[in-house]
Design a protein around this motif. Structure first.
Motif, short mmCIF file in Angstrom:
data_model
loop_
_atom_site.label_atom_id
_atom_site.label_comp_id
_atom_site.label_asym_id
_atom_site.label_seq_id
_atom_site.Cartn_x
_atom_site.Cartn_y
_atom_site.Cartn_z
N GLY A 192 -16.76 9.00 -1.33
CA GLY A 192 -17.26 8.73 0.03
C GLY A 192 -16.47 9.47 1.09
N GLY A 193 -15.36 10.09 0.70
CA GLY A 193 -14.62 10.94 1.61
C GLY A 193 -13.90 10.18 2.72
N VAL A 194 -13.31 10.96 3.63
CA VAL A 194 -12.53 10.36 4.72
C VAL A 194 -13.45 9.51 5.61
N GLY A 195 -14.68 9.98 5.79
CA GLY A 195 -15.65 9.21 6.60
C GLY A 195 -15.89 7.84 5.99
N LYS B 52 1.03 12.70 -11.61
CA LYS B 52 2.50 12.64 -11.68
C LYS B 52 3.07 11.77 -10.55
N HIS B 53 2.41 11.76 -9.40
CA HIS B 53 2.91 10.90 -8.30
C HIS B 53 2.74 9.43 -8.66
N VAL B 54 1.63 9.10 -9.29
CA VAL B 54 1.40 7.69 -9.67
C VAL B 54 2.44 7.27 -10.71
N ASP C 59 -4.90 1.39 -8.65
CA ASP C 59 -4.65 2.81 -8.38
C ASP C 59 -5.96 3.48 -7.99
N SER C 60 -6.07 3.85 -6.71
CA SER C 60 -7.31 4.47 -6.21
C SER C 60 -7.21 5.99 -6.14
N SER C 61 -6.07 6.55 -6.54
CA SER C 61 -5.94 8.01 -6.59
C SER C 61 -6.90 8.56 -7.65
N PHE D 297 0.86 -1.19 0.00
CA PHE D 297 0.00 0.00 0.00
C PHE D 297 0.89 1.23 0.00
N ILE D 298 0.71 2.10 -0.98
CA ILE D 298 1.60 3.27 -1.13
C ILE D 298 0.76 4.55 -1.09
N GLY D 299 1.00 5.37 -0.06
CA GLY D 299 0.24 6.63 0.11
C GLY D 299 -0.73 6.52 1.27
N LEU D 300 -0.28 6.99 2.45
CA LEU D 300 -1.07 6.81 3.67
C LEU D 300 -1.54 8.16 4.20
N GLY D 301 -2.19 8.94 3.33
CA GLY D 301 -2.68 10.26 3.73
C GLY D 301 -4.06 10.18 4.34
N ASN D 302 -4.84 11.23 4.14
CA ASN D 302 -6.18 11.30 4.75
C ASN D 302 -7.03 10.07 4.43
N ALA E 190 5.62 10.43 9.62
CA ALA E 190 4.52 10.46 10.60
C ALA E 190 3.31 9.68 10.09
N ASN E 191 3.09 9.71 8.77
CA ASN E 191 1.95 8.97 8.21
C ASN E 191 2.18 7.47 8.31
N LEU E 192 3.44 7.07 8.12
CA LEU E 192 3.78 5.65 8.24
C LEU E 192 3.63 5.20 9.70
N ALA F 230 3.15 -1.26 3.93
CA ALA F 230 2.84 0.06 3.38
C ALA F 230 4.01 1.02 3.44
N PHE F 231 3.91 2.05 2.58
CA PHE F 231 4.94 3.09 2.55
C PHE F 231 4.32 4.45 2.27
N ASP F 232 4.90 5.46 2.94
CA ASP F 232 4.58 6.87 2.64
C ASP F 232 5.87 7.66 2.82
N ILE F 233 6.05 8.70 2.00
CA ILE F 233 7.27 9.51 2.13
C ILE F 233 7.26 10.34 3.41
P1 NAD Z 1 -3.30 13.13 0.93
O1 NAD Z 1 -2.49 14.21 0.33
O2 NAD Z 1 -3.81 13.24 2.33
O3 NAD Z 1 -2.51 11.71 0.83
C1 NAD Z 1 -1.58 11.39 -0.18
C2 NAD Z 1 -0.40 10.69 0.48
O4 NAD Z 1 0.52 10.27 -0.52
C3 NAD Z 1 0.39 11.60 1.44
O5 NAD Z 1 0.47 10.98 2.71
C4 NAD Z 1 1.76 11.72 0.78
O6 NAD Z 1 2.81 11.84 1.71
C5 NAD Z 1 1.82 10.42 0.01
N1 NAD Z 1 2.77 10.41 -1.08
C6 NAD Z 1 2.98 11.35 -2.05
N2 NAD Z 1 3.94 10.95 -2.90
C7 NAD Z 1 4.36 9.73 -2.48
C8 NAD Z 1 5.33 8.78 -2.93
N3 NAD Z 1 6.09 9.04 -4.01
N4 NAD Z 1 5.48 7.62 -2.25
C9 NAD Z 1 4.72 7.38 -1.15
N5 NAD Z 1 3.79 8.23 -0.66
C10 NAD Z 1 3.61 9.38 -1.31
O7 NAD Z 1 -4.54 12.92 -0.07
P2 NAD Z 1 -5.90 12.11 0.20
O8 NAD Z 1 -6.95 13.05 0.67
O9 NAD Z 1 -5.60 10.86 0.97
O10 NAD Z 1 -6.29 11.76 -1.32
C11 NAD Z 1 -5.57 10.79 -2.06
C12 NAD Z 1 -6.24 10.66 -3.43
O11 NAD Z 1 -7.61 10.27 -3.25
C13 NAD Z 1 -6.26 11.97 -4.24
O12 NAD Z 1 -6.07 11.68 -5.59
C14 NAD Z 1 -7.65 12.51 -3.98
O13 NAD Z 1 -8.12 13.34 -5.05
C15 NAD Z 1 -8.47 11.24 -3.85
N6 NAD Z 1 -9.67 11.33 -3.02
C16 NAD Z 1 -9.67 12.00 -1.84
C17 NAD Z 1 -10.85 12.07 -1.09
C18 NAD Z 1 -10.90 12.83 0.24
O14 NAD Z 1 -12.02 13.04 0.74
N7 NAD Z 1 -9.75 13.21 0.82
C19 NAD Z 1 -12.01 11.44 -1.54
C20 NAD Z 1 -11.97 10.73 -2.73
C21 NAD Z 1 -10.79 10.68 -3.47
#
Ligand code: NAD
Length: 295
Positions: A121-124, A69-71, A91-93, A6-11, A35-37, A29-32
């Motif tokens: 569906g958002g963060v909820g 570009k990140h993907v 890819d769920s981005s 799992f790559i990308g542990l944001g919101n 703190a997220n990791l 999992a991995f995140d850059i």
């Molecule tokens: P976010 O910015 O909170 O999370 C993205 C994460 O990716 C960050 O933790 C960042 O550090 C990490 N990241 C960036 N480059 C990286 C790399 N090279 N390797 C590893 N980690 C890396 O964003 P989010 O709100 O979690 O949204 C993620 C995607 O989902 C976006 O495309 C957004 O449009 C979509 N989305 C978000 C929501 C929402 O409500 N937040 C809802 C639906 C879809």
């Protein structure tokens, strides 16, 4: 049960990875952002030392990254070489359709299966495991990704070929932005007319004006306790991400010749709002402050 990178542990990604753990999978999992990791480790996720490390010896690799570009950076940075052949890349981005096609092509060239599977569906919804997944890809990729996606989803829609999930997502978010701005205008007009927020909500939420932006994500505090308006517009869904999705909708409209005048106006308003105040990281429903004429 599967082993999942799992790559990308944001919101969003943090909760989605946690739900895969709850479903019984092993998640590496991995995140850059360290703190997220750490936050993910606290939820039972194993920490990988890099994106490539996360992709090793898995049945599936999920990416949840900000923009196209990140993907592409992650896909071209060695994950496709690190994974076993036949791994399904999910890819769920939310990204542009062109980058999505590029990611699919890179995965296929490396002998992988792939789906674009953006979510709504958002963060909820991410936390509750009730996200709607819009999936594009081959039938084989869909079938292999489905049991993994089920651990994070309330609903899974097979939208068709590669890129179809992103297409559905862009259309959905353009509708959501237009309806949120409409809802904000309605509540601001009600304020001027001396009508309480609760009274307008009680009427609209059960009348023909009802929509997700009013019923589930009301832009004023009170009627829907979980909406970001109750929490100083902490996201939720950041204004910057909504502006990004609206730009994607307008690029797609231009490429296809579709007429989207309300989408164009919503894009303009969201970008103008962001240019005039430090709101990029506030929830997009805070645009009601811009409509009202103050921050
Ligand atoms: P976010 O910015 O909170 O999370 C993205 C994460 O990716 C960050 O933790 C960042 O550090 C990490 N990241 C960036 N480059 C990286 C790399 N090279 N390797 C590893 N980690 C890396 O964003 P989010 O709100 O979690 O949204 C993620 C995607 O989902 C976006 O495309 C957004 O449009 C979509 N989305 C978000 C929501 C929402 O409500 N937040 C809802 C639906 C879809």
């Amino acid at each position: 049960m599967a082993t999942i990178g799992f790559i990308g542990l944001g919101n969003m990604g943090l909760h989605m990875a946690a739900n895969l753990v709850k479903a019984g999978h092993t998640v590496r999992a991995f995140d850059i952002v360290a703190a997220n990791l750490d936050a993910a480790k606290a939820k039972g996720v194993e920490a990988a030392s890099s994106a490539n490390d996360a992709a090793k010896d898995c049945e599936a690799v999920v990416t949840m990254l900000p923009v196209g570009k990140h993907v592409i950076e992650v896909y071209s940075g060695g994950v496709l070489e690190a994974a076993n052949k036949g791994t399904v890349f999910i890819d769920s981005s939310t990204i542009d359709v062109a980058s999505s096609h590029e990611a699919h092509e890179m995965a296929a060239a490396a002998g992988m299966l792939s789906v674009d599977a953006p979510v709504s569906g958002g963060v909820g919804g991410a936390e509750a495991g009730t996200l709607t997944f819009m999936v594009g890809g081959t039938d084989a990729a869909f079938e292999q990704s489905k049991p993994i996606i089920e651990g994070m989803a309330g609903k899974i829609v097979n939208c068709g070929a590669a890129g179809a999930g992103q297409a559905a997502k862009i259309c959905n978010n353009m509708i959501m932005a237009v309806s949120m701005i409409g809802a904000a205008e309605g509540f601001v007009l009600a304020e001027k007319l001396g009508l309480s927020h609760q009274a307008l909500f009680d009427v609209v939420s059960t009348s023909s004006g009802s929509c997700w932006s009013v019923n589930n994500y009301c832009p004023v505090p009170g009627p829907v306790p979980t909406s970001p308006a109750n929490n100083n517009f902490e996201p939720g869904f950041m204004t910057a991400l909504m502006a990004k999705d609206l730009m994607l909708s307008q690029e797609a409209a231009l490429q296809t010749g579709a007429s989207t005048p309300m989408g164009a106006e919503a894009t303009h308003l969201m970008r103008l709002y962001m240019s005039q105040a430090d709101v990029a990281e506030k929830d997009f429903s805070s645009i009601i402050n811009f409509i009202r004429g103050h921050q």
